[in-house]
Design an enzyme around this catalytic site. Structure first.
Site, PDB file in Angstrom:
ATOM      1  N   GLY A  95       0.826  -1.207   0.000  1.00  0.00           N
ATOM      2  CA  GLY A  95       0.000   0.000   0.000  1.00  0.00           C
ATOM      3  C   GLY A  95       0.857   1.253   0.000  1.00  0.00           C
ATOM      4  O   GLY A  95       0.516   2.255  -0.648  1.00  0.00           O
ATOM      5  N   ARG A 124      -7.714  -2.792  -1.534  1.00  0.00           N
ATOM      6  CA  ARG A 124      -7.562  -1.695  -0.570  1.00  0.00           C
ATOM      7  C   ARG A 124      -8.009  -0.357  -1.170  1.00  0.00           C
ATOM      8  O   ARG A 124      -7.814  -0.100  -2.356  1.00  0.00           O
ATOM      9  CB  ARG A 124      -6.113  -1.655  -0.068  1.00  0.00           C
ATOM     10  CG  ARG A 124      -5.798  -2.949   0.671  1.00  0.00           C
ATOM     11  CD  ARG A 124      -4.391  -2.995   1.163  1.00  0.00           C
ATOM     12  NE  ARG A 124      -4.140  -2.011   2.188  1.00  0.00           N
ATOM     13  CZ  ARG A 124      -2.942  -1.822   2.742  1.00  0.00           C
ATOM     14  NH1 ARG A 124      -1.916  -2.547   2.348  1.00  0.00           N
ATOM     15  NH2 ARG A 124      -2.789  -0.927   3.679  1.00  0.00           N
ATOM     16  N   ASP A 319       0.032  -0.859  13.174  1.00  0.00           N
ATOM     17  CA  ASP A 319       0.543  -2.078  12.548  1.00  0.00           C
ATOM     18  C   ASP A 319       0.804  -3.187  13.569  1.00  0.00           C
ATOM     19  O   ASP A 319       0.981  -4.354  13.206  1.00  0.00           O
ATOM     20  CB  ASP A 319       1.836  -1.784  11.776  1.00  0.00           C
ATOM     21  CG  ASP A 319       1.583  -0.874  10.572  1.00  0.00           C
ATOM     22  OD1 ASP A 319       0.439  -0.853  10.086  1.00  0.00           O
ATOM     23  OD2 ASP A 319       2.517  -0.185  10.139  1.00  0.00           O
ATOM     24  N   LYS A 346      -6.428  -2.976   5.924  1.00  0.00           N
ATOM     25  CA  LYS A 346      -4.986  -3.257   5.809  1.00  0.00           C
ATOM     26  C   LYS A 346      -4.792  -4.466   4.880  1.00  0.00           C
ATOM     27  O   LYS A 346      -5.704  -4.812   4.127  1.00  0.00           O
ATOM     28  CB  LYS A 346      -4.398  -3.497   7.198  1.00  0.00           C
ATOM     29  CG  LYS A 346      -4.390  -2.230   8.068  1.00  0.00           C
ATOM     30  CD  LYS A 346      -3.394  -1.216   7.539  1.00  0.00           C
ATOM     31  CE  LYS A 346      -3.335   0.043   8.370  1.00  0.00           C
ATOM     32  NZ  LYS A 346      -2.540   1.101   7.750  1.00  0.00           N
ATOM     33  N   ARG A 392       1.692  -9.611   8.958  1.00  0.00           N
ATOM     34  CA  ARG A 392       1.646  -9.320  10.399  1.00  0.00           C
ATOM     35  C   ARG A 392       0.837 -10.384  11.151  1.00  0.00           C
ATOM     36  O   ARG A 392       1.096 -10.644  12.319  1.00  0.00           O
ATOM     37  CB  ARG A 392       1.104  -7.920  10.649  1.00  0.00           C
ATOM     38  CG  ARG A 392       1.936  -6.862   9.947  1.00  0.00           C
ATOM     39  CD  ARG A 392       2.293  -5.679  10.791  1.00  0.00           C
ATOM     40  NE  ARG A 392       2.874  -4.667   9.931  1.00  0.00           N
ATOM     41  CZ  ARG A 392       4.183  -4.417   9.805  1.00  0.00           C
ATOM     42  NH1 ARG A 392       5.063  -5.085  10.524  1.00  0.00           N
ATOM     43  NH2 ARG A 392       4.623  -3.501   8.984  1.00  0.00           N
TER      44      ARG A 392
END
Ligand code: S3P
Length: 672
Positions: A95, A124, A319, A346, A392
């Site tokens: 992104g 996104r 994040d 995200k 993540r």
């Protein structure tokens, strides 16, 4: 699949983690270097898929960016030297690449670029940058289905006018896009946000002589400014280091030292949250480098308490929220995360994905429209986490798996390559150095870093079949790097464009469609998520694969895939320049050679299924010698390779030798 599991005995952590370079600073260091006039030396950049996407986009626009490494220079030629890319910009999963580069393109009058990305990125929202950039005078067309404000998107640069942009939520990407558009076009801009988003752009631009003011009224950038070239040393990413703060907090004994971490106050929210949950985090060796605070964090085991997170703290830990949610799963009480609706857009819908996975493991968790609630417990957690390719999530649940008694499988460990390619190795080191109670399988069975055995050699030296056999006997994964070349060749063939017209950029445009999975015995490339083994071995691919394998950009990409696999699990890998360029530090390097006549004979037996006559062998020998000459640059043995001449040994004997060498290497490395 990686399974992270732990027995019930205490988890002891020790050692130093130096997380890779900060992702936000890495993207910006490349963009600002390309916009400045003169050389910028960049050290310790994050070499990951996301940052490669930014480098690729800038290269396509004419910037001279060499292959990314620990230390390289970019020779900037000013904003005016950047131009329309010939092909679409492939932003992969990133992104930040999309939004920042779109801002840059918008401010370059006459420049047009189409932005593409993987499935996650294409979902996104891009209206958030399209609205202010359009307001400034740029044109942005969404080229996907009706009403979809995501990729593919075409940005038309125009002469822009000064604006004040009032953002409804804090976003450093939106702020950065508007500032880049202002800088590229010479227009002055003001950006206001409800809370402060990360401020690396402001700090880095000020250091480059750009006049801007930052106050409660927002960021004000004056018109008509140029950038000076300023060298960068990228500090470690706090968002990556935070996973290891969580690991230390989960431990029963020991401490972890997180070195060189960027402690910019717009980024350290997760450490504040962990402190509130009862974690002791000491800061040592604090200093300022390149306008950013940097220090060592020493993190200790804790008895964890639930907390509430919301408001202005959210942008400071956005994040890290998946990681915080996993920590909350072990805390006493109910943790509430609110004001975090951004998580839904995200790399995955991180509210839904985190809650679904926590529940699947047996945690009491619930979605809120703008966050989640989690009730912690000490129960053992087990199950297979679905990451949706979100780096993540893979790392947050990987850390949770290290808690004694937990057993968590991660479906797509390779997705960490977006931000932290060596994550699994670092995790195995952190939990393996002092204890055998927690193991990352099959990353390691014994607490040591993954073992890489590199097998190289000229055409028809038997690399691939030997590597496969060796991997089988050692019970580790085989990586056939050639399969990655075949996968991308298959995709290039699918376009219908004549192979003679293929360019590296056109071929690389398909790279994001190739992923890989660990199967029981191999690292298996997938095309659009599907095993395509048969099509990949077919004659049309075989005819064109060497054309593709000669393209530098493709070799880079394949090497990155193979390195990511080698960071995730023990591997035997074969291919050209494996021991020299791809794994120069492989624990064992073998270089297979054989007399060309013998290689020709073996290749013909394999191809014809019967014994060839001398005339046939002679003809094939000539072809092989010619191929050797072509490949000479890539086929040199590494200086520390063990050369095995297989001319007069059977394949069985040669495999036995390599297995013996590998076992000795493994024992030496693992101190047995
Ligand atoms: C980033 C900004 C943040 C962050 C992302 C990186 C950046 O996104 O989540 O990982 O480098 O500018 P938003 O700008 O959408 O908040």
């Amino acid at each position: 699949m990686v399974a992270v599991s732990s027995s019930r005995s205490p988890l002891v952590v020790r050692g130093v983690i130096r997380a890779p370079g900060d992702k936000s600073i890495s993207h910006r260091s490349l963009i600002f270097a390309a916009m400045a006039s003169g050389p910028t030396r960049i050290r310790d950049i994050l070499v990951s898929a996301d940052v490669q996407a930014t480098a690729g986009a800038l290269r396509a626009m004419g910037a001279e960016i060499p292959p990314l490494s620990d230390d390289f220079s970019v020779n900037g030629r000013g904003v005016a030297s950047l131009h329309s890319p010939a092909l679409a910009l492939d932003c992969g999963n990133s992104g930040t690449t999309t939004r920042l580069i779109a801002g840059l393109v918008a401010g370059l009058a006459g420049c047009v670029a189409r932005f593409e990305g993987d499935a996650s990125l294409s979902r996104r929202p891009m209206r958030r940058i399209a609205a202010p950039l359009t307001h400034m005078g740029a044109r942005i067309d969404f080229e996907g289905p009706e009403g979809h404000d995501g990729l593919p998107m075409r940005v038309h640069g125009m002469p822009l006018s000064a604006v004040t942009v009032v953002n409804t939520h804090a976003s450093a990407q939106v702020k950065g896009a508007v500032m880049l558009a202002g800088l590229a076009s010479g227009a002055g801009v003001t950006v206001q946000e409800p809370e402060r988003s990360r401020d690396h752009s402001e700090r880095m631009l000020k250091a480059r002589g750009v006049q801007l003011s930052v106050s409660d009224d927002g960021v004000v950038l004056l018109p008509a400014q140029t950038l000076k070239a300023v060298d960068v040393v990228v500090p470690s990413d706090p968002s990556s280091a935070a996973f290891f703060a969580a690991l230390a907090a989960f431990a029963d004994e020991g401490e972890l030292r997180l070195e060189n971490v960027c402690l910019n106050p717009t980024r350290t929210g997760a450490f504040d949250v962990l402190r509130r949950m009862g974690v002791r985090i000491d800061v040592e060796d604090q200093r300022t480098i390149g306008g950013e605070a940097i220090g060592t964090l020493v993190v200790f085991p804790a008895s964890l308490q639930a907390t509430s997170i919301g408001g202005a703290e959210i942008p400071r830990c956005i994040d890290e929220l998946p990681m915080i949610a996993c920590v909350a799963a072990r805390a006493v009480g109910e943790t509430r995360i609110t004001d975090a609706g951004e998580l839904r857009v995200k790399e995955s819908d991180r509210i839904r994905a985190v809650v679904d996975n926590l529940r699947l493991l047996g945690v009491d968790a619930e979605e809120l429209p703008d966050g989640m609630r989690i009730i912690g417990s000490q129960a053992s957690l087990a199950g297979q986490v679905v990451t949706h390719g979100d780096h993540r999530l893979a790392m947050a649940f990987g850390i949770l798996g290290a808690v004694p008694g937990n057993r968590i499988a991660i479906d797509d460990p390779g997705c960490v390559s977006v931000s932290y390619p060596t994550f699994w190795r670092d995790l195995s080191q952190a939990i393996g150095s002092a204890t055998e109670s927690a193991v990352v399988e099959p990353v390691i069975a014994s607490g040591a870093p993954p073992l890489v055995i590199a097998i190289d050699g000229p055409a028809a030296s038997g690399k691939s079949s030997t590597a496969q056999w060796v991997a089988q006997l050692l019970n580790v994964h085989h990586v056939d790097s050639g399969a990655f070349y075949r996968a991308i060749t298959l995709l290039a063939l699918g376009t219908g464009v004549a192979p003679e017209q293929w360019t590296p950029d056109a071929v690389m445009a398909h790279a994001h469609r190739v992923t890989w999975r660990l199967t029981e015995r191999s690292v298996l490339p997938l095309v659009d998520g599907i095993v395509q083994d048969e099509a990949m071995r077919d004659a049309p691919v075989t005819r064109q694969v060497s054309r593709v394998a000669q393209m530098g950009a493709v070799r880079h990409w394949v090497n990155d895939q193979v390195r990511a696999a080698g960071a995730a699990t023990d591997i035997v890998v074969d291919g050209r320049d494996i021991g020299t360029a791809v794994f120069p530090t492989a624990a064992l390097k073998v270089f297979l050679i054989a007399d060309p006549w013998e290689r020709a004979r073996r290749r013909l037996i394999q191809r014809l299924g019967h014994r060839p006559n001398d005339a046939e062998i002679a003809e094939e020998t000539e072809a092989l010698v010619a191929r050797d000459a072509l490949d000479a640059a890539q086929s040199a043995p590494a200086r520390d390779a063990i050369t095995i001449d297989t001319t007069s040994v059977t394949q069985e004997e040669q495999v036995e030798r390599i297995v013996a060498l590998a076992k000795a290497t493994r024992d030496r490395l693992r101190g047995r």
